[in-house]
Design a protein around this motif. Structure first.
Motif, PDB file in Angstrom:
ATOM      1  N   THR A   1       0.826  -1.213   0.000  1.00 49.00           N
ATOM      2  CA  THR A   1       0.000   0.000   0.000  1.00 49.00           C
ATOM      3  C   THR A   1       0.857   1.259   0.000  1.00 49.00           C
TER       4      THR A   1
ATOM      5  N   ILE B   1      -4.743   4.290  -1.532  1.00 49.08           N
ATOM      6  CA  ILE B   1      -5.794   3.289  -1.307  1.00 49.08           C
ATOM      7  C   ILE B   1      -7.043   3.615  -2.110  1.00 49.08           C
ATOM      8  N   ASP B   2      -7.127   4.867  -2.621  1.00 49.51           N
ATOM      9  CA  ASP B   2      -8.273   5.254  -3.443  1.00 49.51           C
ATOM     10  C   ASP B   2      -7.957   5.196  -4.928  1.00 49.51           C
TER      11      ASP B   2
ATOM     12  N   ALA C   1     -10.559   3.022  -6.473  1.00 53.10           N
ATOM     13  CA  ALA C   1     -11.887   3.100  -5.871  1.00 53.10           C
ATOM     14  C   ALA C   1     -12.843   3.972  -6.669  1.00 53.10           C
TER      15      ALA C   1
ATOM     16  N   ALA D   1     -10.808  -2.580  -7.057  1.00 50.09           N
ATOM     17  CA  ALA D   1      -9.785  -2.714  -6.015  1.00 50.09           C
ATOM     18  C   ALA D   1      -8.953  -3.951  -6.294  1.00 50.09           C
TER      19      ALA D   1
ATOM     20  N   ARG E   1     -16.261  -4.669  13.401  1.00 52.98           N
ATOM     21  CA  ARG E   1     -15.670  -3.569  12.631  1.00 52.98           C
ATOM     22  C   ARG E   1     -14.148  -3.577  12.699  1.00 52.98           C
TER      23      ARG E   1
ATOM     24  N   ASP F   1     -11.252  -3.813   6.545  1.00 49.72           N
ATOM     25  CA  ASP F   1     -10.346  -2.844   5.938  1.00 49.72           C
ATOM     26  C   ASP F   1     -11.169  -1.846   5.122  1.00 49.72           C
ATOM     27  N   THR F   2     -10.493  -1.022   4.315  1.00 47.43           N
ATOM     28  CA  THR F   2     -11.195   0.034   3.586  1.00 47.43           C
ATOM     29  C   THR F   2     -12.115  -0.508   2.487  1.00 47.43           C
ATOM     30  N   ASN F   3     -11.964  -1.774   2.132  1.00 50.10           N
ATOM     31  CA  ASN F   3     -12.878  -2.389   1.170  1.00 50.10           C
ATOM     32  C   ASN F   3     -14.129  -2.928   1.847  1.00 50.10           C
ATOM     33  N   ARG F   4     -14.205  -2.741   3.173  1.00 48.94           N
ATOM     34  CA  ARG F   4     -15.354  -3.151   3.987  1.00 48.94           C
ATOM     35  C   ARG F   4     -15.542  -4.665   4.031  1.00 48.94           C
TER      36      ARG F   4
ATOM     37  N   ASN G   1     -10.008  -7.889   6.682  1.00 51.92           N
ATOM     38  CA  ASN G   1      -8.649  -7.668   6.213  1.00 51.92           C
ATOM     39  C   ASN G   1      -7.926  -8.998   6.028  1.00 51.92           C
TER      40      ASN G   1
END
Length: 240
Positions: A33, A43-44, A47, A52, A159, A163-166, A169
């Motif tokens: 990353t 990370i975006d 997105a 991703a 939660r 990770d940021t992809n929901r 992780n």
């Protein structure tokens, strides 16, 4: 090749005072990353297109887990990229450059709108390196845990697993596998680790671990309890 250096923090250690397996995997993931960030993708990066990079398979060999306070360097490079996938090597070394961890991995680009893997965008070739593949055990084609298996206590996804992809992780699946082995009274070997990711576990999903012996170690099939596997984690002693 992209690298970054750090020092093993107390918060990253297990009860032995050494870098935990999950924290070790965090170093590898952070390295990729950080490389994305350095290339201006972050990370975006994908997105905005509803895409991703998702990890399909790990093959990791551990020579030694560093102790609290040790200086380490994590490195990564993409040695192959096709329209369908990318193959990426990782390494973790000590302050003298001696290898601690070696890893190989396979990645796909996932289209969240379509709900499936999709073609790798051409601009992602910015990751491609001339470095050869690091010498490590081949990526497994498919891990097939033995049956019958012991059922470990189930656990809902919270939660803190996401990770940021929901979704859960990548490293947290290994944490779930380690918890399952501990709950059943089995010792987790730390010499070699293989993980195959098959379905995304999301918030409030319930993970049902099924544990079975394999050569030199254990397979942990992280399932939903109804026939779907989220990930299979194989933990083994090193050969020889």
């Amino acid at each position: 090749m992209f690298s970054f250096s750090g020092r093993v923090r107390y918060s990253e250690c297990d009860e032995t005072g050494r870098l935990s397996l999950v924290s070790m995997m965090d170093y590898l993931q952070d390295c990729s990353t950080f490389q994305s960030l350095g290339l201006g993708m972050g990370i975006d990066g994908l997105a905005s297109r509803g895409l991703a990079w998702v990890l399909a398979t790990w093959s990791i060999e551990v020579d030694r887990l560093p102790a609290f306070g040790e200086e380490v360097t994590a490195s990564t490079w993409c040695y192959e990229m096709t329209r369908a996938h990318a193959l990426r090597s990782f390494g973790l070394s000590d302050v003298e450059g001696a290898p601690l961890v070696r890893a190989d991995s396979q990645w796909f680009v996932y289209d969240f709108t379509a709900g499936r893997a999709t073609r790798v965008p051409e601009d992602q070739r910015a990751y491609l390196s001339d470095e050869p593949r690091l010498e490590v055990a081949p990526l497994p084609r498919r891990i097939r845990p033995a049956r019958p298996a012991e059922r470990a206590p189930e656990r809902p996804v919270t939660r803190r697993d996401l990770d940021t992809n929901r979704h859960v992780n990548n490293a947290q699946y290994v944490g779930l596998a380690l918890d399952a082995l501990e709950a059943l009274g089995h010792e987790a070997p730390v010499g070699a680790l293989q993980v195959q990711y098959r379905s995304m576990a999301r918030l409030d999903d319930v993970v049902v671990p099924l544990v079975s012996p394999c050569e030199r170690g254990w397979d942990v099939d992280l399932t939903d309890g109804f026939g779907t596997t989220y990930a299979v984690v194989r933990l083994q002693e090193r050969e020889g």
